[in-house]
Design a protein around this motif. Structure first.
Motif, mmCIF file in Angstrom:
data_model
loop_
_atom_site.group_PDB
_atom_site.id
_atom_site.type_symbol
_atom_site.label_atom_id
_atom_site.label_comp_id
_atom_site.label_asym_id
_atom_site.label_seq_id
_atom_site.Cartn_x
_atom_site.Cartn_y
_atom_site.Cartn_z
ATOM 1 N N VAL A 248 1.061 -1.525 -0.208
ATOM 2 C CA VAL A 248 -0.120 -0.200 -0.391
ATOM 3 C C VAL A 248 0.539 1.272 0.202
ATOM 4 C CG1 VAL A 248 -1.792 1.017 1.258
ATOM 5 C CG2 VAL A 248 -1.987 -1.213 1.291
ATOM 6 N N LYS A 249 2.159 1.582 0.944
ATOM 7 C CA LYS A 249 2.931 2.390 1.360
ATOM 8 C C LYS A 249 3.718 2.736 -0.240
ATOM 9 C CE LYS A 249 6.617 1.805 3.098
ATOM 10 N NZ LYS A 249 7.650 1.663 5.015
ATOM 11 N N LYS A 250 3.808 1.664 -0.828
ATOM 12 C CA LYS A 250 4.394 1.612 -2.516
ATOM 13 C C LYS A 250 3.837 2.657 -3.688
ATOM 14 C CE LYS A 250 6.809 -1.491 -6.038
ATOM 15 N NZ LYS A 250 7.234 -2.559 -6.308
ATOM 16 N N HIS A 251 2.183 1.563 -3.729
ATOM 17 C CA HIS A 251 1.304 2.972 -4.470
ATOM 18 C C HIS A 251 0.324 3.451 -4.203
ATOM 19 C CE1 HIS A 251 2.955 -0.944 -6.973
ATOM 20 N NE2 HIS A 251 2.950 -1.306 -6.467
ATOM 21 N N TYR A 252 0.417 3.653 -3.209
ATOM 22 C CA TYR A 252 -0.414 4.895 -2.679
ATOM 23 C C TYR A 252 -0.441 6.486 -3.507
ATOM 24 C CZ TYR A 252 -3.231 7.824 1.174
ATOM 25 O OH TYR A 252 -4.257 8.360 1.427
ATOM 26 N N PHE A 253 0.482 7.398 -3.508
ATOM 27 C CA PHE A 253 0.273 8.084 -3.711
ATOM 28 C C PHE A 253 0.919 7.894 -5.509
ATOM 29 C CE2 PHE A 253 2.855 8.744 0.142
ATOM 30 C CZ PHE A 253 2.102 10.273 0.594
ATOM 31 N N LEU A 254 0.909 7.011 -5.996
ATOM 32 C CA LEU A 254 0.454 6.785 -7.689
ATOM 33 C C LEU A 254 -0.957 6.860 -7.784
ATOM 34 C CD1 LEU A 254 3.377 4.225 -8.445
ATOM 35 C CD2 LEU A 254 3.356 6.382 -9.146
ATOM 36 N N LEU A 255 -1.864 6.131 -7.084
ATOM 37 C CA LEU A 255 -2.905 5.364 -6.639
ATOM 38 C C LEU A 255 -3.678 6.903 -6.692
ATOM 39 C CD1 LEU A 255 -5.637 4.094 -6.493
ATOM 40 C CD2 LEU A 255 -5.149 3.348 -4.104
ATOM 41 N N TYR A 256 -3.124 8.031 -5.189
ATOM 42 C CA TYR A 256 -3.923 9.320 -5.329
ATOM 43 C C TYR A 256 -2.732 10.262 -5.183
ATOM 44 C CZ TYR A 256 -7.523 6.260 -2.729
ATOM 45 O OH TYR A 256 -7.784 5.158 -2.801
ATOM 46 N N PRO A 257 -2.140 10.975 -6.340
ATOM 47 C CA PRO A 257 -1.888 11.717 -6.731
ATOM 48 C C PRO A 257 -1.795 12.783 -5.734
ATOM 49 C CG PRO A 257 -2.766 11.843 -8.487
ATOM 50 C CD PRO A 257 -3.481 10.479 -7.929
ATOM 51 N N ARG A 258 -2.685 13.907 -5.401
ATOM 52 C CA ARG A 258 -2.888 14.940 -4.308
ATOM 53 C C ARG A 258 -2.962 14.937 -3.188
ATOM 54 N NH1 ARG A 258 -9.011 16.900 -8.165
ATOM 55 N NH2 ARG A 258 -8.044 16.966 -10.271
ATOM 56 N N ARG A 259 -2.730 13.322 -3.185
ATOM 57 C CA ARG A 259 -3.070 13.775 -1.230
ATOM 58 C C ARG A 259 -1.014 13.779 -0.804
ATOM 59 N NH1 ARG A 259 -6.737 8.736 0.802
ATOM 60 N NH2 ARG A 259 -8.679 9.324 -0.385
ATOM 61 N N GLU A 275 -11.488 -2.024 1.958
ATOM 62 C CA GLU A 275 -11.396 -0.679 1.125
ATOM 63 C C GLU A 275 -9.932 -0.450 0.312
ATOM 64 O OE1 GLU A 275 -13.693 0.110 -2.300
ATOM 65 O OE2 GLU A 275 -14.372 -0.949 -0.509
ATOM 66 N N LEU A 276 -9.058 0.059 0.821
ATOM 67 C CA LEU A 276 -7.374 0.915 0.497
ATOM 68 C C LEU A 276 -6.954 -0.142 -0.077
ATOM 69 C CD1 LEU A 276 -6.014 3.193 0.328
ATOM 70 C CD2 LEU A 276 -4.993 2.283 2.414
ATOM 71 N N VAL A 277 -7.091 -1.644 0.599
ATOM 72 C CA VAL A 277 -6.442 -2.399 0.096
ATOM 73 C C VAL A 277 -6.465 -2.965 -1.503
ATOM 74 C CG1 VAL A 277 -5.503 -5.197 0.687
ATOM 75 C CG2 VAL A 277 -5.079 -3.319 2.139
ATOM 76 N N ARG A 278 -8.195 -3.038 -1.351
ATOM 77 C CA ARG A 278 -8.554 -3.559 -2.521
ATOM 78 C C ARG A 278 -8.649 -2.407 -3.538
ATOM 79 N NH1 ARG A 278 -12.893 -2.214 -5.318
ATOM 80 N NH2 ARG A 278 -13.820 -0.522 -3.997
ATOM 81 N N GLU A 279 -8.622 -1.356 -3.658
ATOM 82 C CA GLU A 279 -7.931 -0.369 -4.647
ATOM 83 C C GLU A 279 -6.505 -0.290 -4.748
ATOM 84 O OE1 GLU A 279 -9.498 3.161 -2.720
ATOM 85 O OE2 GLU A 279 -11.350 3.221 -2.954
ATOM 86 N N VAL A 280 -5.582 -0.729 -3.928
ATOM 87 C CA VAL A 280 -4.290 -0.935 -4.257
ATOM 88 C C VAL A 280 -4.350 -1.686 -5.767
ATOM 89 C CG1 VAL A 280 -2.021 -0.969 -3.611
ATOM 90 C CG2 VAL A 280 -3.588 -0.073 -2.513
ATOM 91 N N ASP A 281 -4.952 -2.985 -5.426
ATOM 92 C CA ASP A 281 -4.829 -4.644 -5.993
ATOM 93 C C ASP A 281 -5.309 -4.054 -6.965
ATOM 94 O OD1 ASP A 281 -3.921 -5.920 -3.693
ATOM 95 O OD2 ASP A 281 -5.665 -6.541 -3.395
ATOM 96 N N GLU A 282 -6.300 -2.891 -7.050
ATOM 97 C CA GLU A 282 -7.100 -2.900 -8.430
ATOM 98 C C GLU A 282 -5.972 -2.388 -9.519
ATOM 99 O OE1 GLU A 282 -10.887 -1.119 -7.710
ATOM 100 O OE2 GLU A 282 -12.055 -3.045 -7.423
ATOM 101 N N TYR A 283 -5.740 -0.833 -8.756
ATOM 102 C CA TYR A 283 -4.436 -0.567 -9.948
ATOM 103 C C TYR A 283 -3.178 -0.815 -10.146
ATOM 104 C CZ TYR A 283 -0.700 3.351 -10.076
ATOM 105 O OH TYR A 283 0.567 4.296 -10.266
ATOM 106 N N VAL A 284 -2.750 -1.442 -8.988
ATOM 107 C CA VAL A 284 -1.276 -2.558 -9.553
ATOM 108 C C VAL A 284 -1.884 -3.586 -11.182
ATOM 109 C CG1 VAL A 284 -0.154 -4.477 -8.511
ATOM 110 C CG2 VAL A 284 -0.488 -2.641 -7.623
ATOM 111 N N MET A 285 -2.934 -4.212 -11.010
ATOM 112 C CA MET A 285 -3.607 -5.284 -11.570
ATOM 113 C C MET A 285 -3.183 -4.084 -12.778
ATOM 114 S SD MET A 285 -7.508 -7.323 -11.734
ATOM 115 C CE MET A 285 -7.919 -6.630 -11.997
#
Length: 317
Positions: A248-259, A275-285
């Protein structure tokens, strides 16, 4: 042994049964037309047989059609040198009465029915355990255990599984203050479990007489199902692992660039974390799918050779 008065009681009981419906009697159904044979003289006997070497004791019942020959001489002709034979009951009566007595004995003593081990070389049916208390010897353990094992079809009476290391179970006199009587054959583990239950019953104020009832109640108690969980048995909450947090820490700012700030690492798994893990998994996929599509586009621009040997671009072709 049965007393003489008891012998007459058995005969009287058989006579009462004869007055009733005898359709249950196998002998009667096959011989009721031959009146002369039915009411001919016969002898019902019960003998005590003791193996001389092991002192193993059992009883046998039977019927002799002719009572002209002396009973003792009749049994001597079998010539069993390894056994000692003593008569218990001898009831002179008709053939119908003798077979009725035999059928009643088999009915009332079915729990005593036993098969003598083959190595004792007494392969005759209608053998039963003695209906009196007798003191077994050390040499008697093996034939008794083998007879019970055959009677139980090689199955433990406690766990119901095939017998492993069969043990002759009995009531302990010293520890349990019991009778010392043999009960059945069970596997060694079940015998140990049963012994611990008996030996520890007195510590918990349970008498030997009440123990069977307590164990039955315990079995019913274990089989009951309820719908309430005890407070001390609350399921442990799942913790957030380091591997999942690093992803999650690796892909968090890529998923939410405005934060601008990374949220604190939660200690336990919650709905928000899932819910956060699910969104990160979708982003990585989705990211992986985009990379795969880009690779396919690059491969489609590869250089190919035409039939004339000239080099052409894949798009031009």
């Amino acid at each position: 042994f049965l007393l003489a008065s008891r012998m007459f009681d058995v005969l009287e009981e058989a006579q009462q049964e004869i007055k009733k419906d005898l359709s249950w009697l196998h002998f009667w159904n096959h011989n009721k037309r031959d009146t002369e044979y039915i009411y001919s003289g016969a002898l019902f006997y019960r003998i005590l047989v003791t193996h001389k070497e092991t002192k193993y004791m059992f009883q046998k019942i039977g019927i002799i059609e002719s009572i002209e020959e002396p009973f003792d001489e009749l049994w001597n002709q079998y010539k069993w040198p390894d056994f000692k034979i003593e008569p218990i009951d001898k009831i002179e009566c008709s053939m119908l009465e003798a077979h009725t007595i035999e059928a009643l004995f088999q009915k009332y003593n079915s729990h005593l029915k036993i098969t003598v081990p083959n190595y004792l070389k007494f392969n005759i049916n209608k053998t039963y355990e003695p209906d009196f208390i007798w003191q077994a010897k050390s040499k008697t353990i093996k034939p008794i255990r083998d007879a019970y094992q055959f009677k139980q079809k090689n199955t433990c009476v406690i766990c119901g599984k095939p017998l492993e290391k069969p043990t002759l179970d009995h009531v302990h006199i010293k520890k349990v203050r019991g009778t010392g009587l043999i009960r059945n054959v069970c596997c060694s583990m079940c015998n140990t479990f049963l012994a611990r239950a008996e030996n520890n019953a007195r510590r918990h104020s349970i008498s030997n007489e009440d123990l069977p009832t307590v164990l039955r109640n315990m079995a019913q108690h274990l089989e009951q199902e309820k719908m309430i969980i005890h407070p001390t048995e609350i399921p442990k909450q799942e913790k957030v692992g380091a591997r999942a947090w690093n992803k999650v820490k690796k892909h968090y700012f890529l998923l939410y660039p405005r934060r601008k700030t990374l949220p604190n690492r939660p200690k336990y798994v919650t709905d928000n974390w899932l819910e956060l893990v699910r969104e990160v998994d979708e982003y990585v996929m989705n990211t992986e799918l985009e990379k795969i599509q880009q690779r396919k586009k690059k491969k489609s621009k590869r250089v190919i050779y035409d039939t004339s040997g000239n080099i052409e671009d894949s798009k031009a072709s």
